[in-house]
Design a protein around this motif. Structure first.
Motif, PDB file in Angstrom:
ATOM      1  N   ILE A   1       0.868  -1.177   0.000  1.00 27.00           N
ATOM      2  CA  ILE A   1       0.000   0.000   0.000  1.00 27.00           C
ATOM      3  C   ILE A   1       0.903   1.224   0.000  1.00 27.00           C
ATOM      4  O   ILE A   1       1.777   1.362   0.864  1.00 27.00           O
ATOM      5  CB  ILE A   1      -0.926   0.021   1.228  1.00 27.00           C
ATOM      6  CG1 ILE A   1      -1.771  -1.260   1.296  1.00 27.00           C
ATOM      7  CG2 ILE A   1      -1.815   1.263   1.202  1.00 27.00           C
ATOM      8  CD1 ILE A   1      -2.676  -1.472   0.106  1.00 27.00           C
ATOM      9  N   LEU A   2       0.715   2.109  -0.950  1.00 26.35           N
ATOM     10  CA  LEU A   2       1.652   3.202  -1.152  1.00 26.35           C
ATOM     11  C   LEU A   2       1.391   4.413  -0.265  1.00 26.35           C
ATOM     12  O   LEU A   2       2.282   5.218  -0.044  1.00 26.35           O
ATOM     13  CB  LEU A   2       1.645   3.616  -2.622  1.00 26.35           C
ATOM     14  CG  LEU A   2       2.096   2.510  -3.593  1.00 26.35           C
ATOM     15  CD1 LEU A   2       1.896   2.947  -5.028  1.00 26.35           C
ATOM     16  CD2 LEU A   2       3.540   2.138  -3.343  1.00 26.35           C
ATOM     17  N   SER A   3       0.182   4.571   0.243  1.00 31.93           N
ATOM     18  CA  SER A   3      -0.099   5.739   1.074  1.00 31.93           C
ATOM     19  C   SER A   3      -1.123   5.393   2.131  1.00 31.93           C
ATOM     20  O   SER A   3      -2.155   4.782   1.838  1.00 31.93           O
ATOM     21  CB  SER A   3      -0.616   6.895   0.217  1.00 31.93           C
ATOM     22  OG  SER A   3      -1.038   7.963   1.032  1.00 31.93           O
ATOM     23  N   GLU A   4      -0.860   5.813   3.362  1.00 34.29           N
ATOM     24  CA  GLU A   4      -1.812   5.560   4.446  1.00 34.29           C
ATOM     25  C   GLU A   4      -2.796   6.705   4.619  1.00 34.29           C
ATOM     26  O   GLU A   4      -3.776   6.575   5.339  1.00 34.29           O
ATOM     27  CB  GLU A   4      -1.069   5.331   5.763  1.00 34.29           C
ATOM     28  CG  GLU A   4      -0.414   6.566   6.323  1.00 34.29           C
ATOM     29  CD  GLU A   4       0.272   6.302   7.647  1.00 34.29           C
ATOM     30  OE1 GLU A   4       0.184   7.152   8.541  1.00 34.29           O
ATOM     31  OE2 GLU A   4       0.923   5.247   7.765  1.00 34.29           O
ATOM     32  N   GLY A   5      -2.555   7.853   4.009  1.00 37.17           N
ATOM     33  CA  GLY A   5      -3.493   8.954   4.154  1.00 37.17           C
ATOM     34  C   GLY A   5      -2.858  10.284   3.834  1.00 37.17           C
ATOM     35  O   GLY A   5      -1.716  10.366   3.398  1.00 37.17           O
ATOM     36  N   ARG A   6      -3.611  11.335   4.028  1.00 37.51           N
ATOM     37  CA  ARG A   6      -3.143  12.676   3.722  1.00 37.51           C
ATOM     38  C   ARG A   6      -2.457  13.306   4.925  1.00 37.51           C
ATOM     39  O   ARG A   6      -2.704  12.956   6.065  1.00 37.51           O
ATOM     40  CB  ARG A   6      -4.329  13.557   3.312  1.00 37.51           C
ATOM     41  CG  ARG A   6      -5.034  13.070   2.050  1.00 37.51           C
ATOM     42  CD  ARG A   6      -6.156  14.018   1.690  1.00 37.51           C
ATOM     43  NE  ARG A   6      -6.785  13.623   0.440  1.00 37.51           N
ATOM     44  CZ  ARG A   6      -7.761  14.318  -0.134  1.00 37.51           C
ATOM     45  NH1 ARG A   6      -8.187  15.421   0.419  1.00 37.51           N
ATOM     46  NH2 ARG A   6      -8.284  13.911  -1.264  1.00 37.51           N
ATOM     47  N   PHE A   7      -1.605  14.280   4.633  1.00 33.71           N
ATOM     48  CA  PHE A   7      -0.937  15.035   5.693  1.00 33.71           C
ATOM     49  C   PHE A   7      -1.950  15.673   6.638  1.00 33.71           C
ATOM     50  O   PHE A   7      -1.764  15.685   7.849  1.00 33.71           O
ATOM     51  CB  PHE A   7      -0.096  16.157   5.078  1.00 33.71           C
ATOM     52  CG  PHE A   7       1.364  15.815   5.026  1.00 33.71           C
ATOM     53  CD1 PHE A   7       1.975  15.104   6.037  1.00 33.71           C
ATOM     54  CD2 PHE A   7       2.130  16.231   3.950  1.00 33.71           C
ATOM     55  CE1 PHE A   7       3.323  14.803   5.997  1.00 33.71           C
ATOM     56  CE2 PHE A   7       3.482  15.935   3.892  1.00 33.71           C
ATOM     57  CZ  PHE A   7       4.079  15.221   4.917  1.00 33.71           C
ATOM     58  N   ASN A   8      -3.015  16.251   6.058  1.00 32.89           N
ATOM     59  CA  ASN A   8      -3.935  17.028   6.880  1.00 32.89           C
ATOM     60  C   ASN A   8      -4.993  16.185   7.566  1.00 32.89           C
ATOM     61  O   ASN A   8      -5.846  16.713   8.267  1.00 32.89           O
ATOM     62  CB  ASN A   8      -4.609  18.129   6.052  1.00 32.89           C
ATOM     63  CG  ASN A   8      -5.374  17.572   4.859  1.00 32.89           C
ATOM     64  OD1 ASN A   8      -5.355  16.371   4.609  1.00 32.89           O
ATOM     65  ND2 ASN A   8      -6.039  18.459   4.127  1.00 32.89           N
ATOM     66  N   ASN A   9      -4.965  14.857   7.386  1.00 33.56           N
ATOM     67  CA  ASN A   9      -5.872  14.004   8.146  1.00 33.56           C
ATOM     68  C   ASN A   9      -5.380  13.899   9.586  1.00 33.56           C
ATOM     69  O   ASN A   9      -4.179  13.721   9.822  1.00 33.56           O
ATOM     70  CB  ASN A   9      -5.935  12.595   7.544  1.00 33.56           C
ATOM     71  CG  ASN A   9      -6.936  12.504   6.416  1.00 33.56           C
ATOM     72  OD1 ASN A   9      -7.685  13.436   6.164  1.00 33.56           O
ATOM     73  ND2 ASN A   9      -6.946  11.380   5.733  1.00 33.56           N
ATOM     74  N   PRO A  10      -6.261  14.000  10.559  1.00 31.78           N
ATOM     75  CA  PRO A  10      -5.841  13.846  11.956  1.00 31.78           C
ATOM     76  C   PRO A  10      -5.142  12.507  12.158  1.00 31.78           C
ATOM     77  O   PRO A  10      -5.479  11.512  11.517  1.00 31.78           O
ATOM     78  CB  PRO A  10      -7.170  13.913  12.719  1.00 31.78           C
ATOM     79  CG  PRO A  10      -8.113  14.613  11.810  1.00 31.78           C
ATOM     80  CD  PRO A  10      -7.702  14.239  10.418  1.00 31.78           C
ATOM     81  N   ILE A  11      -4.191  12.478  13.067  1.00 33.42           N
ATOM     82  CA  ILE A  11      -3.404  11.276  13.297  1.00 33.42           C
ATOM     83  C   ILE A  11      -4.280  10.115  13.737  1.00 33.42           C
ATOM     84  O   ILE A  11      -4.019   8.955  13.391  1.00 33.42           O
ATOM     85  CB  ILE A  11      -2.287  11.549  14.336  1.00 33.42           C
ATOM     86  CG1 ILE A  11      -1.373  10.327  14.458  1.00 33.42           C
ATOM     87  CG2 ILE A  11      -2.884  11.936  15.677  1.00 33.42           C
ATOM     88  CD1 ILE A  11      -0.571  10.025  13.237  1.00 33.42           C
ATOM     89  N   ASP A  12      -5.354  10.386  14.497  1.00 31.26           N
ATOM     90  CA  ASP A  12      -6.215   9.299  14.952  1.00 31.26           C
ATOM     91  C   ASP A  12      -6.971   8.665  13.789  1.00 31.26           C
ATOM     92  O   ASP A  12      -7.202   7.451  13.780  1.00 31.26           O
ATOM     93  CB  ASP A  12      -7.194   9.791  16.021  1.00 31.26           C
ATOM     94  CG  ASP A  12      -8.152  10.853  15.502  1.00 31.26           C
ATOM     95  OD1 ASP A  12      -7.698  11.747  14.764  1.00 31.26           O
ATOM     96  OD2 ASP A  12      -9.347  10.785  15.842  1.00 31.26           O
ATOM     97  N   ILE A  13      -7.320   9.474  12.779  1.00 37.67           N
ATOM     98  CA  ILE A  13      -7.992   8.925  11.600  1.00 37.67           C
ATOM     99  C   ILE A  13      -7.028   8.056  10.809  1.00 37.67           C
ATOM    100  O   ILE A  13      -7.365   6.952  10.356  1.00 37.67           O
ATOM    101  CB  ILE A  13      -8.555  10.053  10.712  1.00 37.67           C
ATOM    102  CG1 ILE A  13      -9.667  10.802  11.452  1.00 37.67           C
ATOM    103  CG2 ILE A  13      -9.067   9.494   9.386  1.00 37.67           C
ATOM    104  CD1 ILE A  13     -10.850   9.936  11.830  1.00 37.67           C
TER     105      ILE A  13
END
Length: 222
Positions: A38-50
């Motif tokens: 999986i190349l990306s776990e999420g966006r920079f601006n997503n809260p860490i808990d999400i």
């Protein structure tokens, strides 16, 4: 070896969830040499808990399928929607997978079709660039229905995997692991796409309610 390459968390489940569930149900998945990237776990601006909840949902799904921790890797959270700027990093890990896969007799690579999502397009391009010259078996593009705005029966796909209600429920359970985990400011915008994952064959005469669509590229024919 079977390689599964997804741009984002949940892409493998949406694109190949029924196929993996079929292998699991038949007891074959435990005996297949496999790797999931999986190349990306999420966006920079997503809260860490999400971001953490989404990673945990993915890990739970891997456990449900019987896929071990050493058989999958989540590359980075910083490249989501910015794949174009980090192609060197993606290519590095794809080359590591290629080297590992070359040690096995059979190679199949499951990856994104070139749909309307910019990240999926980059993955499609890089996988073909890196794997196609070396493979003697197959490259297999899977569909993310919510990103495929063409959505016509047979467009860019030459293989349909029909499955029954039991497999549909198994796949839905995998996808539901992400339900209510917000990706955007307004709740989870992907909720409306879950039912589209079970893409009915409009215009196709198959006696099945559910299917996944794939494009199989026989690399030894090129």
């Amino acid at each position: 070896m079977k390689l599964f390459i997804g741009a984002h968390l949940d892409d493998i489940e949406i694109g190949c969830g029924a196929y993996l569930s079929c292998l699991k149900k038949r007891g074959e998945l435990d005996f297949i040499n496999k790797r999931i990237l999986i190349l990306s776990e999420g966006r920079f601006n997503n809260p860490i808990d999400i971001r953490n909840k989404r990673k945990e949902a993915f890990k739970i799904n891997m456990e449900k399928l019987g896929i071990k921790e050493n058989e999958y890797k989540i590359l980075s959270q910083r490249i989501d929607t910015e794949f174009h700027d980090y192609q060197h990093e993606i290519k590095h890990y794809l080359n590591k997978l290629l080297k590992e896969a070359q040690e096995d007799e059979i190679i199949e690579v499951y990856f994104h079709s070139a749909d309307n999502h910019q990240d999926h397009q980059i993955v499609n391009k890089l996988v073909k660039e890196i794997f196609r010259p070396f493979l003697v078996n197959r490259l297999i593009e899977f569909e993310i229905p919510s990103s495929n705005l063409f959505n016509q029966p047979g467009d860019n796909f030459n293989y349909y995997l029909p499955f029954d209600k039991e497999i549909a429920e198994m796949k839905q359970e995998l996808i539901n692991s992400y339900k209510d985990i917000s990706l955007f400011a307004t709740k989870d915008a992907r909720d409306i796409n879950y039912t589209l994952t079970f893409n009915k064959l409009q215009g196709q005469k198959l006696n099945k309610d559910f299917c996944e669509r794939y494009n199989i590229i026989y690399t030894d024919n090129f």
